[in-house]
Write a protein that holds these residues in place. Structure first.
Motif, PDB file in Angstrom:
ATOM      1  N   ILE A 185      -6.660  -0.599  -9.635  1.00  0.00           N
ATOM      2  CA  ILE A 185      -5.237  -0.580  -9.250  1.00  0.00           C
ATOM      3  C   ILE A 185      -4.602   0.794  -9.852  1.00  0.00           C
ATOM      4  O   ILE A 185      -3.909   0.532 -10.500  1.00  0.00           O
ATOM      5  CB  ILE A 185      -4.793  -1.683  -9.342  1.00  0.00           C
ATOM      6  CG1 ILE A 185      -5.898  -2.742  -8.593  1.00  0.00           C
ATOM      7  CG2 ILE A 185      -3.639  -2.361  -8.863  1.00  0.00           C
ATOM      8  CD1 ILE A 185      -5.063  -4.743  -8.994  1.00  0.00           C
ATOM      9  N   GLU A 200      -0.933   1.825  -9.457  1.00  0.00           N
ATOM     10  CA  GLU A 200       0.947   0.640  -8.486  1.00  0.00           C
ATOM     11  C   GLU A 200       1.158   2.616  -8.693  1.00  0.00           C
ATOM     12  O   GLU A 200       1.619   3.167  -9.127  1.00  0.00           O
ATOM     13  CB  GLU A 200       0.327   0.345 -10.255  1.00  0.00           C
ATOM     14  CG  GLU A 200       0.294  -0.740 -10.297  1.00  0.00           C
ATOM     15  CD  GLU A 200       1.017  -1.240 -11.781  1.00  0.00           C
ATOM     16  OE1 GLU A 200       1.333  -2.339 -11.355  1.00  0.00           O
ATOM     17  OE2 GLU A 200       1.533  -1.035 -12.821  1.00  0.00           O
ATOM     18  N   GLY A 221       0.221  -4.521  -9.612  1.00  0.00           N
ATOM     19  CA  GLY A 221      -0.991  -4.888 -10.194  1.00  0.00           C
ATOM     20  C   GLY A 221      -1.446  -6.189  -9.820  1.00  0.00           C
ATOM     21  O   GLY A 221      -1.998  -7.209  -9.542  1.00  0.00           O
ATOM     22  N   LYS A 231      -3.529  -8.653  -7.418  1.00  0.00           N
ATOM     23  CA  LYS A 231      -4.522  -9.640  -8.088  1.00  0.00           C
ATOM     24  C   LYS A 231      -3.844 -11.095  -7.700  1.00  0.00           C
ATOM     25  O   LYS A 231      -5.223 -11.702  -7.646  1.00  0.00           O
ATOM     26  CB  LYS A 231      -3.918  -9.769  -9.773  1.00  0.00           C
ATOM     27  CG  LYS A 231      -4.703  -8.294 -10.846  1.00  0.00           C
ATOM     28  CD  LYS A 231      -3.964  -8.917 -12.213  1.00  0.00           C
ATOM     29  CE  LYS A 231      -4.877  -7.471 -13.024  1.00  0.00           C
ATOM     30  NZ  LYS A 231      -4.648  -7.644 -14.538  1.00  0.00           N
ATOM     31  N   THR A 264      -5.115  -1.777 -14.455  1.00  0.00           N
ATOM     32  CA  THR A 264      -4.208  -1.727 -13.400  1.00  0.00           C
ATOM     33  C   THR A 264      -3.415  -0.018 -14.711  1.00  0.00           C
ATOM     34  O   THR A 264      -3.567  -0.176 -15.670  1.00  0.00           O
ATOM     35  CB  THR A 264      -2.760  -2.401 -13.511  1.00  0.00           C
ATOM     36  OG1 THR A 264      -2.071  -2.587 -14.256  1.00  0.00           O
ATOM     37  CG2 THR A 264      -3.436  -3.637 -13.044  1.00  0.00           C
ATOM     38  N   THR A 302      -1.858   1.240  -3.882  1.00  0.00           N
ATOM     39  CA  THR A 302      -1.024   0.520  -3.240  1.00  0.00           C
ATOM     40  C   THR A 302       0.417   0.959  -2.079  1.00  0.00           C
ATOM     41  O   THR A 302      -0.038   2.366  -2.155  1.00  0.00           O
ATOM     42  CB  THR A 302      -0.057  -0.730  -4.629  1.00  0.00           C
ATOM     43  OG1 THR A 302       0.874   0.123  -5.372  1.00  0.00           O
ATOM     44  CG2 THR A 302      -0.754  -0.516  -5.730  1.00  0.00           C
TER      45      THR A 302
END
Length: 249
Positions: free
Chosen positions: A9, A11, A27, A31, A54, A76
């Motif tokens: 992920i 961020e 993150g 999740k 993350t 994201t």
């Protein structure tokens, strides 16, 4: 037993204080979404099938995982402009393009992340002349969108005034809205993106809307319009479940 998918992920922002206190970084927000989606798919949690890492890349240009060490990426949302040329955004576009070109790494993009994926694929992104979409809005799904998300029309949190203006060649549309014609795109076992925020909850959206009102981004009229829609029912978990299925295709 099938090996778990290594999902990184990325961020692209930091949450506001209330959200950060509950989830940590974005993150943690994702999740929670992936866990809900995995449970909807019959798993105990996302950890049954995913190894999640993350990486805060807005503030650390060297925090990217090696593309060789991941099977999938999730980009994201962000308060920043995906069409800007700040060093960290340019680096993100280059990294995303490399991942996409590998044809092995699967890529999920959400809001800002959706726009970064589009930009990495050569699509123009920029300010939407029709203005903001915020809080829960309806997306009219394409046939492929209905198939992926398993709903007829999608109710999803939005928080954007930037858009992708077209679809990359060979990618399928997932849906549209009166304010934004490119609400998501799909390529099997390669890319899935959404312009909305399936990971947002009512409290997360309320904090953002109230903060943007206090800072003058939303005037009183816009605030009243968006605030009344922050707690409407939405299909975030359906999108989270679709992400899980995509990662297992």
């Amino acid at each position: 037993m099938k090996a778990r998918t290594r999902l990184a992920i990325l961020e692209c922002d930091t949450p506001l204080p209330g959200t950060a206190a509950q989830y940590g970084g974005y993150g943690g927000v994702f999740k929670a979404l992936l866990n809900a989606g995995a449970k909807a798919e019959g798993h105990t949690s996302a950890e049954d099938i995913l190894d999640i890492s993350t990486h805060q890349i807005e503030s650390d240009l060297d925090n990217y995982p090696s593309i060789a060490d991941v099977d999938a990426l999730l980009l994201t949302g962000s308060r920043h402009d995906a069409h800007a040329n700040a060093p960290w955004i340019s680096r993100l576009v280059e990294y995303t393009a490399s991942a996409l070109q590998s044809k092995r790494v699967r890529v999920i993009g959400v809001c800002f992340g959706h726009q970064i994926v589009a930009r990495a694929l050569g699509v123009e992104v920029g300010r939407n002349p029709d203005g903001w979409e915020a809080a829960v809005n309806n997306v009219q799904l394409s046939k492929k969108g209905q198939e992926l998300f398993r709903v007829d029309n999608l109710r999803i949190h939005q928080m954007h005034r930037d858009i992708a203006f077209a679809y990359p060649e060979g990618f399928e549309s997932l849906g549209s809205s009166p304010v934004c014609s490119v609400q998501g795109m799909y390529s099997p076992r390669h890319v899935v993106t959404v312009q909305g925020h399936p990971e947002f909850t009512g409290p997360i959206m309320k904090e953002i809307v109230e903060t943007r009102h206090k800072t003058g981004i939303f005037d009183d009229e816009a605030y009243k319009t968006h605030a009344k829609n922050v707690d409407l029912p939405h299909d975030g978990v359906a999108v989270g479940a679709a992400f899980i299925r995509f990662l297992q295709e």
